[in-house]
Each structure stands twice: as C-alpha cells, then as structure tokens.
Design an enzyme around this catalytic site. Structure first.
Site, short mmCIF file in Angstrom:
data_model
loop_
_atom_site.label_atom_id
_atom_site.label_comp_id
_atom_site.label_asym_id
_atom_site.label_seq_id
_atom_site.Cartn_x
_atom_site.Cartn_y
_atom_site.Cartn_z
N ARG A 66 -17.33 -2.80 18.54
CA ARG A 66 -16.58 -3.88 18.08
C ARG A 66 -14.99 -4.05 19.00
O ARG A 66 -14.31 -3.18 18.73
CB ARG A 66 -16.30 -4.28 16.89
CG ARG A 66 -15.58 -5.45 16.55
CD ARG A 66 -15.28 -5.96 14.81
NE ARG A 66 -17.11 -5.86 14.52
CZ ARG A 66 -17.54 -4.92 13.64
NH1 ARG A 66 -16.60 -3.90 12.98
NH2 ARG A 66 -18.67 -4.92 13.12
N CYS A 96 0.86 -1.20 0.18
CA CYS A 96 0.03 0.02 0.13
C CYS A 96 0.86 1.27 0.08
O CYS A 96 1.82 1.20 0.85
CB CYS A 96 -0.84 -0.10 1.17
SG CYS A 96 -1.89 1.47 1.22
N CYS A 103 0.55 5.16 6.91
CA CYS A 103 -0.25 4.71 8.17
C CYS A 103 0.80 3.99 9.14
O CYS A 103 1.19 3.00 8.56
CB CYS A 103 -1.52 4.01 8.05
SG CYS A 103 -2.68 4.61 6.41
N CYS A 156 -19.20 1.77 9.26
CA CYS A 156 -18.32 1.16 10.30
C CYS A 156 -17.22 1.96 10.60
O CYS A 156 -16.42 2.07 9.48
CB CYS A 156 -18.16 -0.38 9.77
SG CYS A 156 -16.83 -1.03 10.92
N CYS A 163 0.78 0.49 10.10
CA CYS A 163 0.22 -0.29 9.27
C CYS A 163 1.12 -1.42 9.01
O CYS A 163 1.96 -0.98 8.07
CB CYS A 163 -0.77 0.12 8.30
SG CYS A 163 -1.43 -1.23 7.14
N CYS A 220 -19.08 -6.49 4.34
CA CYS A 220 -18.55 -5.21 4.75
C CYS A 220 -17.16 -5.26 4.02
O CYS A 220 -16.59 -6.36 3.78
CB CYS A 220 -18.23 -5.35 6.16
SG CYS A 220 -17.19 -4.05 6.68
N1 SAM Z 1 -6.59 0.25 3.00
C1 SAM Z 1 -7.68 0.58 3.68
C2 SAM Z 1 -7.67 2.03 4.70
O1 SAM Z 1 -7.02 2.13 5.69
O2 SAM Z 1 -8.53 2.57 4.54
C3 SAM Z 1 -8.54 -0.50 4.35
C4 SAM Z 1 -7.48 -1.51 5.31
S1 SAM Z 1 -6.93 -0.81 6.67
C5 SAM Z 1 -5.80 -2.17 7.30
C6 SAM Z 1 -8.18 -0.83 7.93
C7 SAM Z 1 -8.01 -0.15 9.46
O3 SAM Z 1 -7.38 -1.26 9.99
C8 SAM Z 1 -7.10 1.16 9.73
O4 SAM Z 1 -7.73 2.08 9.36
C9 SAM Z 1 -6.71 0.54 11.07
O5 SAM Z 1 -7.64 1.31 11.97
C10 SAM Z 1 -6.65 -0.84 11.32
N2 SAM Z 1 -5.21 -1.11 11.63
C11 SAM Z 1 -4.43 -1.53 10.74
N3 SAM Z 1 -3.32 -1.72 11.22
C12 SAM Z 1 -3.48 -1.99 12.70
C13 SAM Z 1 -2.56 -2.41 13.60
N4 SAM Z 1 -1.36 -2.60 13.39
N5 SAM Z 1 -3.32 -2.34 14.88
C14 SAM Z 1 -4.48 -2.05 15.03
N6 SAM Z 1 -5.30 -1.55 13.89
C15 SAM Z 1 -4.96 -1.51 12.73
FE1 SF4 Z 2 -2.87 1.18 3.30
FE2 SF4 Z 2 -2.61 0.03 5.82
FE3 SF4 Z 2 -3.07 2.73 5.67
FE4 SF4 Z 2 -4.95 1.02 4.92
S1 SF4 Z 2 -4.10 1.39 6.91
S2 SF4 Z 2 -4.27 2.83 3.77
S3 SF4 Z 2 -3.52 -0.75 3.88
S4 SF4 Z 2 -1.25 1.59 4.79
#
Ligand code: SAM
Ligand code: SF4
Ligand code: DTB
Length: 333
Positions: free
Chosen positions: A276, A69, A73, A204, A76, A144
């Site tokens: 949740r 990606c 973030c 959500c 992530c 979802c």
């Molecule tokens: N890429 C899309 C986005 O970010 O909009 C969807 C998938 S993203 C993995 C969905 C959510 O997972 C993120 O917004 C975050 O809140 C959660 N998330 C991701 N990595 C995480 C982590 N290491 N610990 C807790 N929550 C996490």
């Molecule tokens: Fe990409 Fe992870 Fe951010 Fe979702 S949370 S936009 S998968 S970097």
C-alpha cells in the site's frame, strides 16, 4: 553500459506467502542498490506473477479515537507529548462511524480502516470497537482496525466480530527503532502481530520511510517484514508526514526515487502481499505516484483525510486512476 544484473539469491524461490525464504540485510540492500530500471523491472515481474498491474485496492481511514495518546512515537501528531494542535477526542459513537463507512463505500472504497490513538485498548474499548466492526462489515465492506498492542483474547474477540485485517506497523528496523519510540519495544510489536496471526486475522504491517533511517535500516525493516512466516497480507509503506510540534518535524525529505525503491523492494520480497502506497501522497505529484504503481504498489488510502492529516481529494484520485487506465478491485487481481 549495462550494469551487472543483481538478482537477489532467493527471488526465484519466493513462490508463496507460506513458503518464505530467509532474506538477509545484505541481500535486500543489493536490491535497493540496483539501477532504478533494473529494480523496477524485477518488481514488475514479481507484481505480474500474482496481480493485475492495472488494478488497485482502495482503503478509507477513519480516526475513531483521536489524540491524547500516551506513547512517544516521534513521528506522530496524536501523541500527548507533543504540541501539534490535535485535540483529544472521545471514542466516536457507532452511528457516526457507520455514516463515515457508508460514505466511504458510496465513494468506491472496499475496505474501511478504523484507527485509535491508544497504547493498548481496554476491555470495554474492544467491546465498542467489536460492535463497530460488526456493523461496518454488515455494510459489505472489508474491515481493518489499528488499536495499538493487544492482550490475550482481544484479537479473538475482534475476529469473532468479523474483523478482516489488523494494522500494526513495525515502522522501522530493529536497530533504528529505539531512536523513534521508547515507550514500547520492537518485541511488543512482534507479540501483538503474533496474537493477530494466531487469531486468524489477516496481518497489515509495514513502516515509514523518512524517519532519519539509513538505506541499510530501510532494508532492515523489509527483512523483518519479508521473513515473517507467513509475511503480511498487506504492507503499508508510509512516507513520513512531517507534522509541526513532533520531534521529526524538520527531518530532511527522502529522495522520492528512494521511496519508489522501497516499494519495489517490498514488492519483490513479498510478491503476494498487497503493497500500500500509504501516508505522504499529499506531497507527491501524480508522476511520482504513477512510479509507485509501476514499482508494485497496488493499494492506497482513499479519502480526503488519513487519520488527522490530509490525503489527496477523492475526486483527484479518481481522475488519476482514470488517466492511468487503472481500475478498482478489492483483490487487485
Ligand atoms: N495507536 C496505534 C498504534 O500506533 O499502534 C494505531 C494508530 S497509529 C497512528 C498507526 C500508524 O500510523 C503508525 O504505526 C505509523 O506507522 C503511522 N503513522 C503515524 N503518524 C505518521 C506520520 N506522521 N507519517 C507517516 N506515518 C505515520
Ligand atoms: Fe499513539 Fe501515535 Fe504511537 Fe499510535 S503512532 S501509539 S497513536 S503515538
Ligand atoms: C498506516 O500504515 N498508515 C495509516 C494507517 N496505517 C493507520 C496511518 C497514517 C497516519 C498519517 C498521519 C495521520 O494522519 O495521523
């Protein structure tokens, strides 16, 4: 000694997701600062007004497009900017998605959540996901997806395919947000949430505890969620999963009671939402998870994996629910 009861000014007025009261950070902070027993008592009162406290909804996650990606973030494991060992994969074929959805249903999940590591899906990607939504829905599961930012028309296309929920988290407060993500703005997220709401898809939306935010910033996230009009149908509260290679890998863990408090405050401010208990259960013992249910959590991710990280084994979760006398119910009523 009995502490002064702090009742947030607007608790009594919160009667419907469609009649939101305006929350402010100081009011929500006052909830966070209640003695633990008083906070949980208020949360349980709110919970019992709209739900059976012994019922829980189970959602199973599947990563349909993993890794690579472009976003940054900082929590992530799927961001291409960090070396986390997650391999980049192509979009999963429909038959594999259906196989996983059928297995989730057979295991007792009622909702199937498909996640893609995209900043924003391209038109042909939305076409492919729409086919998945249709097929999963036909199995008799709630659907979802979480695909990143949506452009005009994409939410409608997903709605027409039968999508029930779109997950898009605010993650944290507007003030702290810039410390966590720089490649999209808070407003970008609110815009996508608006598109989802306008298309008639259930929202959500939640966040993460443990990013390094203060209690005031946690309260700031709750204010944003609770003041949405209407507030989200579903509110995932994630405890940061610290993944090696991400900038937050060495973050201090948050006091477990603070996590429980966050759930309780979400329950009080959004009494009709499904709250949740989301990522992070792998590091919580059963007593702590039980406290989360007592604080008003009435949904959790069920299945051995979240997107790329581990979740408790389904068998262990079934045993936990059995020991607590909890039953599975899609609406948790
Ligand atoms: N890429 C899309 C986005 O970010 O909009 C969807 C998938 S993203 C993995 C969905 C959510 O997972 C993120 O917004 C975050 O809140 C959660 N998330 C991701 N990595 C995480 C982590 N290491 N610990 C807790 N929550 C996490
Ligand atoms: Fe990409 Fe992870 Fe951010 Fe979702 S949370 S936009 S998968 S970097
Ligand atoms: C949400 O709030 N949590 C889920 C779901 N929505 C998509 C994702 C949690 C991801 C945890 C880290 C991982 O496995 O990637």
């Amino acid at each position: 000694m009995q502490a002064d009861p702090v009742v947030a000014p607007s608790v009594a007025a919160v009667t419907s997701r469609r009649n939101c009261t305006a929350w402010n950070v100081d009011g929500v902070l006052a909830l966070f600062e209640l003695p633990f027993a008083d906070l949980l008592y208020q949360a349980q009162q709110a919970h019992r007004r709209f739900f059976d406290p012994n019922a829980i909804q189970l959602s199973t996650l599947l990563s349909i497009k993993t890794g690579g990606c472009p976003e940054d973030c900082s929590y992530c494991p799927q961001s291409s900017r960090y070396d986390t060992g997650v391999e980049t994969e192509k979009l999963m074929p429909l038959d594999e998605v259906l196989e996983a959805a059928q297995a989730a249903k057979d295991n007792g999940a009622t909702r199937f959540c498909m996640g893609a590591a995209w900043r924003s899906p391209k038109p042909h990607q939305v076409d492919a996901v729409a086919d998945m939504v249709k097929a999963v829905k036909d199995l008799g599961l709630e659907t979802c997806v979480t695909l990143g930012m949506l452009r005009d028309g994409q939410a409608e296309q997903l709605r027409e395919a039968g999508l029930d929920y779109y997950n898009h988290n605010l993650d944290t407060s507007p003030e702290f947000y810039g410390r966590v993500i720089t490649t999209r703005t808070y407003q970008d997220r609110l815009d996508t949430l608006g598109r989802v709401r306008d298309a008639g898809i259930k929202v959500c939306c939640g966040g993460i505890v443990g990013l390094g935010e203060s209690r005031r910033e946690r309260a700031g996230l709750i204010v944003q969620l609770a003041n949405m009009d209407p507030y989200p149908e579903s509110v995932p509260i994630n405890n940061l999963v610290r993944v090696q290679g991400t900038p937050l890998a060495d973050n201090a863990s948050v006091d477990p009671f603070e996590f429980v408090r966050t759930i309780a405050v979400a329950r009080i401010t959004m009494p009709e939402a499904m709250v949740r208990l989301s990522a992070g259960r792998e590091r919580m013992d059963e007593a702590l998870q039980a406290l989360c249910f007592l604080a008003g959590a009435n949904s959790m991710f069920y299945g051995d994996k979240l997107l790329v990280t581990e979740n408790p084994q389904a068998e262990a979760d079934r045993e936990l629910l059995r020991r607590l006398g909890m039953r599975v119910d899609a609406a948790a009523h």
